[in-house]
Design a protein around this motif. Structure first.
Motif, PDB file in Angstrom:
ATOM      1  N   ASN A 170     -17.518   9.306  -1.400  1.00 29.98           N
ATOM      2  CA  ASN A 170     -15.458   9.755  -1.941  1.00 29.98           C
ATOM      3  C   ASN A 170     -15.049   9.882  -0.976  1.00 29.98           C
ATOM      4  N   TRP A 171     -15.276   9.358   0.024  1.00 31.86           N
ATOM      5  CA  TRP A 171     -13.661   8.879   0.728  1.00 31.86           C
ATOM      6  C   TRP A 171     -12.109   8.137   0.372  1.00 31.86           C
ATOM      7  N   SER A 172     -11.186   8.922   0.911  1.00 32.66           N
ATOM      8  CA  SER A 172      -9.440   8.455   0.190  1.00 32.66           C
ATOM      9  C   SER A 172      -9.594   6.752   1.109  1.00 32.66           C
ATOM     10  N   LEU A 173      -9.514   6.283   0.625  1.00 35.33           N
ATOM     11  CA  LEU A 173      -8.775   4.575   0.360  1.00 35.33           C
ATOM     12  C   LEU A 173      -7.367   4.618   0.742  1.00 35.33           C
ATOM     13  N   HIS A 174      -6.864   4.259   1.754  1.00 36.77           N
ATOM     14  CA  HIS A 174      -5.546   3.830   2.818  1.00 36.77           C
ATOM     15  C   HIS A 174      -4.533   2.455   2.920  1.00 36.77           C
ATOM     16  N   GLN A 175      -4.042   1.740   2.558  1.00 40.68           N
ATOM     17  CA  GLN A 175      -3.696   0.742   2.675  1.00 40.68           C
ATOM     18  C   GLN A 175      -2.773   0.499   3.609  1.00 40.68           C
ATOM     19  N   MET A 176      -2.113  -0.160   4.656  1.00 44.91           N
ATOM     20  CA  MET A 176      -1.068   0.204   5.890  1.00 44.91           C
ATOM     21  C   MET A 176      -0.862  -1.483   5.845  1.00 44.91           C
ATOM     22  N   ASP A 177       0.599  -1.442   6.195  1.00 43.97           N
ATOM     23  CA  ASP A 177       1.181  -2.835   6.039  1.00 43.97           C
ATOM     24  C   ASP A 177       1.953  -3.354   7.718  1.00 43.97           C
ATOM     25  N   VAL A 178       1.242  -3.279   7.614  1.00 44.35           N
ATOM     26  CA  VAL A 178       2.695  -3.739   9.543  1.00 44.35           C
ATOM     27  C   VAL A 178       3.333  -5.278   8.967  1.00 44.35           C
ATOM     28  N   GLN A 179       4.702  -4.689   9.573  1.00 46.83           N
ATOM     29  CA  GLN A 179       5.574  -5.622   8.866  1.00 46.83           C
ATOM     30  C   GLN A 179       6.476  -6.469   9.821  1.00 46.83           C
ATOM     31  N   ASN A 180       6.023  -8.449   9.862  1.00 50.59           N
ATOM     32  CA  ASN A 180       6.638  -8.912  10.770  1.00 50.59           C
ATOM     33  C   ASN A 180       5.690  -8.555  11.920  1.00 50.59           C
ATOM     34  N   THR A 257     -11.908   5.590  10.328  1.00 51.01           N
ATOM     35  CA  THR A 257     -12.273   4.534  11.029  1.00 51.01           C
ATOM     36  C   THR A 257     -10.792   3.458  10.635  1.00 51.01           C
ATOM     37  N   VAL A 258     -10.548   2.331  10.903  1.00 51.15           N
ATOM     38  CA  VAL A 258      -9.882   1.583  10.837  1.00 51.15           C
ATOM     39  C   VAL A 258      -9.934  -0.452  10.688  1.00 51.15           C
ATOM     40  N   LEU A 259      -9.709  -0.607   9.751  1.00 52.78           N
ATOM     41  CA  LEU A 259     -10.403  -2.349  10.003  1.00 52.78           C
ATOM     42  C   LEU A 259      -9.069  -3.141   9.479  1.00 52.78           C
ATOM     43  N   ILE A 260      -8.770  -4.124  10.158  1.00 54.91           N
ATOM     44  CA  ILE A 260      -7.699  -4.692  10.445  1.00 54.91           C
ATOM     45  C   ILE A 260      -7.893  -6.276   9.641  1.00 54.91           C
ATOM     46  N   TYR A 261      -7.257  -6.379   9.079  1.00 53.02           N
ATOM     47  CA  TYR A 261      -7.976  -7.840   8.778  1.00 53.02           C
ATOM     48  C   TYR A 261      -6.037  -8.667   9.020  1.00 53.02           C
ATOM     49  N   VAL A 262      -5.606  -9.426  10.419  1.00 55.41           N
ATOM     50  CA  VAL A 262      -4.468  -9.897  10.811  1.00 55.41           C
ATOM     51  C   VAL A 262      -3.367  -8.909  10.857  1.00 55.41           C
ATOM     52  N   ASP A 263      -2.561  -8.585   8.920  1.00 57.41           N
ATOM     53  CA  ASP A 263      -1.394  -7.593   9.802  1.00 57.41           C
ATOM     54  C   ASP A 263      -2.033  -6.722   8.551  1.00 57.41           C
ATOM     55  N   ASP A 264      -3.068  -7.036   7.461  1.00 56.38           N
ATOM     56  CA  ASP A 264      -3.373  -5.851   6.590  1.00 56.38           C
ATOM     57  C   ASP A 264      -4.130  -5.146   7.297  1.00 56.38           C
TER      58      ASP A 264
END
Length: 578
Positions: A170-180, A257-264
């Motif tokens: 029951n962890w919350s999932l957050h999405q971040m986007d790196v601009q440029n 934890t943070v999982l990065i796929y290119v800029d997502d």
């Protein structure tokens, strides 16, 4: 050929009225782990319905209806995209991405183009129209325009494992986007680029000298990842050895934890305060946009309810059907004819092979959430060099199967344990040309299917036992790697992972050095199975052929068998009314 519809996609108002999710327990009601004997029960044994929120329904509709331009000329006729392009050019100039110059003699400028994307809010409303300038990296010359290019990319198996763990805990999932994002990377090479379409030529300047990396450059991913990993280490995060794109931080009982796929990025954990601190840290180092709860990641639609997390590629599937002109085709019940025999030499050669290659390439990416088409895609991808009409007919048959349920995907249940279970199988001498066998395996984390593979074996096996043993070796390596990944996610997996096989001889070979004449030619790396059994990493067990789930990854099956196995794998469609 079935004629195209006048609209790009079917009207969603009928199919999307009733959403539902299935809840899959790890055991059937009244069953115990000792009584299962490797058997997995279909979803109909334990089904509940849960209507998803109107916001998610709006989101699913929105991403399917807006058409994105594919060329600069199309976008330049729309004021919204004109503003988006000017905004991108302004950001590039403010970041000092390039210096306008006159191209020096003896140098060559690489090309560039615009890529357009609509960004959405979590409720489906349009957030902004994004225009991105991309360099034509395929025109770069090694040793002149670039040197090292490798950069880690998150494994999609890691994404599914992370979602499965987050669902159970029951962890919350957050999405971040790196601009440029790529603009943050420093560029060491001397690279020149043509003036972007839409940028007026200024005086005698006819090229750009790039100071920083830009999307499309071969070294852009490497430059950006180095910049990001350096920054995230400063925040106290450790890089996973199982997946270098996964970063974790453990403090007492706090895990982030943070999982990065290119800029997502996907950010999750059990400490909301630590997640807020991480977001603040990222905001101070990069231009980060918080996209809220995870909804749409790498073309995968994510829906969450009390029953679990479901993923699908509905929009992506509809786009493929639209490109092939099969939106109005009659659906098929299963992906490939049971007795289909394809040959590289029979049938008329296609005049335009690019259409076949493009469709198969897109279908490969669709296997992220559609495990049941893995074998069919595996077969079709072997004829990319010189496709023929029977091969294209098989592709259309597969697309007609997808037409029947474009929103079908996987469910990661919110209840259950986090124990690894694997199924491995092999179809001996399946390839009629090379007589090599086909390996198939699938791995469950609790009740969630997180990993699967169909692959032709590299050598010819002299017996079915040898082929099955090689399949066990492949599945064993996958289970071993996944245990390392679970350690990084702070999932205690002290029990040996159970691996089911339907070949008794292969089980005997794995447990004991028997059948010397039948095994002395097998490569040493295949005996990793026996080694892992002795170390207590895995334990093997027999499963009858009718309950072997990996069978779906090794051969084309008839409708009855296909549907039976599919119902035991946690594959659902939340877009079909209950």
């Amino acid at each position: 050929m079935v004629p195209r519809h006048s609209h790009r996609i079917p009207k969603p108002s009928v199919r999307l009225q009733g959403y539902h999710l299935y809840h899959v327990n790890s055991l059937a009601p009244g069953a115990t782990s000792s009584s299962m004997s490797g058997t997995r029960y279909p979803l109909s044994h334990y089904v509940t319905h849960a209507h998803l929120s109107p916001s998610h329904r709006s989101f699913a509709c929105a991403i399917s209806t807006i058409v994105e331009p594919t060329t600069f000329e199309q976008a330049n006729n729309d004021p919204k995209w004109q503003v988006a392009m000017q905004s991108e050019l302004l950001a590039l100039e403010q970041n000092h991405t390039w210096t306008l110059i006159r191209l020096p003699p003896g140098h060559r400028a690489i090309g560039c183009r615009w890529v357009f994307k609509v960004k959405y809010h979590s409720d489906g409303s349009v957030e902004r129209y994004k225009a991105r300038l991309v360099a034509k990296g395929f025109t770069q010359r090694e040793g002149i325009d670039y040197k090292e290019t490798f950069a880690p990319v998150a494994k999609l198996i890691t994404v599914r494992c992370l979602l499965a763990v987050a669902s159970v805990r029951n962890w919350s999932l957050h999405q971040m986007d790196v601009q440029n994002a790529f603009l943050h990377g420093d560029l060491g090479e001397e690279v020149y680029m043509q003036l972007p379409p839409g940028l007026r030529r200024q005086g005698e300047y006819d090229a750009c000298r790039l100071n920083k990396s830009i999307y499309g450059l071969k070294q852009a991913s490497r430059s950006w990842f180095h910049k990001f990993s350096t920054a995230i280490h400063q925040a106290g995060y450790q890089q996973s050895k199982a997946d270098y794109s996964l970063f974790t931080k453990v403090r007492d009982h706090s895990f982030t934890t943070v999982l990065i796929y290119v800029d997502d990025m996907i950010i999750t954990g059990n400490d909301e305060e630590a997640i807020r601190d991480l977001k603040l840290f990222l905001h101070t180092h990069f231009r980060i946009k918080d996209l809220g709860p995870l909804k749409y990641f790498l073309g995968v639609e994510v829906a969450r309810s009390s029953q679990g997390i479901s993923i699908s590629q509905r929009k992506y599937t509809l786009d493929i059907l639209d490109e092939a002109g099969l939106l109005g085709a009659k659906p098929a019940k299963f992906p490939m004819e049971e007795n289909l025999k394809l040959s590289p030499t029979e049938g008329q050669i296609l005049h335009d092979a690019s259409k076949y290659r493009r469709l198969v390439g897109k279908l490969i990416y669709l296997t992220i959430t559609r495990p049941e088409i893995s074998y069919a895609v595996h077969v079709l991808s072997q004829y990319m060099q010189q496709p023929r009409k029977p091969h294209l007919d098989a592709v259309h048959r597969l697309l007609r199967y997808l037409k029947g349920a474009p929103g079908q995907g996987l469910l990661f249940p919110s209840k259950g344990d986090l124990i690894l279970t694997g199924y491995c199988d092999a179809d001996w001498a399946r390839c009629a040309i090379t007589r090599r066998s086909v390996t198939g395996y699938c791995v469950f984390l609790g009740g969630a299917l997180v990993s699967w593979k169909t692959k032709k074996q590299t050598t010819v096996s002299r017996s079915s036992a040898e082929a099955e043993y090689r399949a066990m070796a492949s599945a064993t390596c996958e289970l071993t790697w996944m245990k390392y990944l679970l350690d990084d996610l702070c999932v205690d997996h002290h029990m040996p992972a159970k691996l089911y096989c339907d070949n008794q001889a292969a089980l005997h070979i794995a447990a004991n050095p028997v059948f010397h004449e039948r095994t002395k030619h097998i490569e040493i790396d295949c005996h990793v199975v026996r080694e892992r059994i002795q170390l207590g990493v895995i334990t093997t067990a027999y499963v009858r052929t009718g309950a072997q789930l990996a069978d779906i990854f090794t051969k084309p099956l008839g409708q009855g068998t296909f549907r039976s196995l599919l119902g035991k794998m946690g594959v659902i469609d939340i877009h079909i009314p209950p």
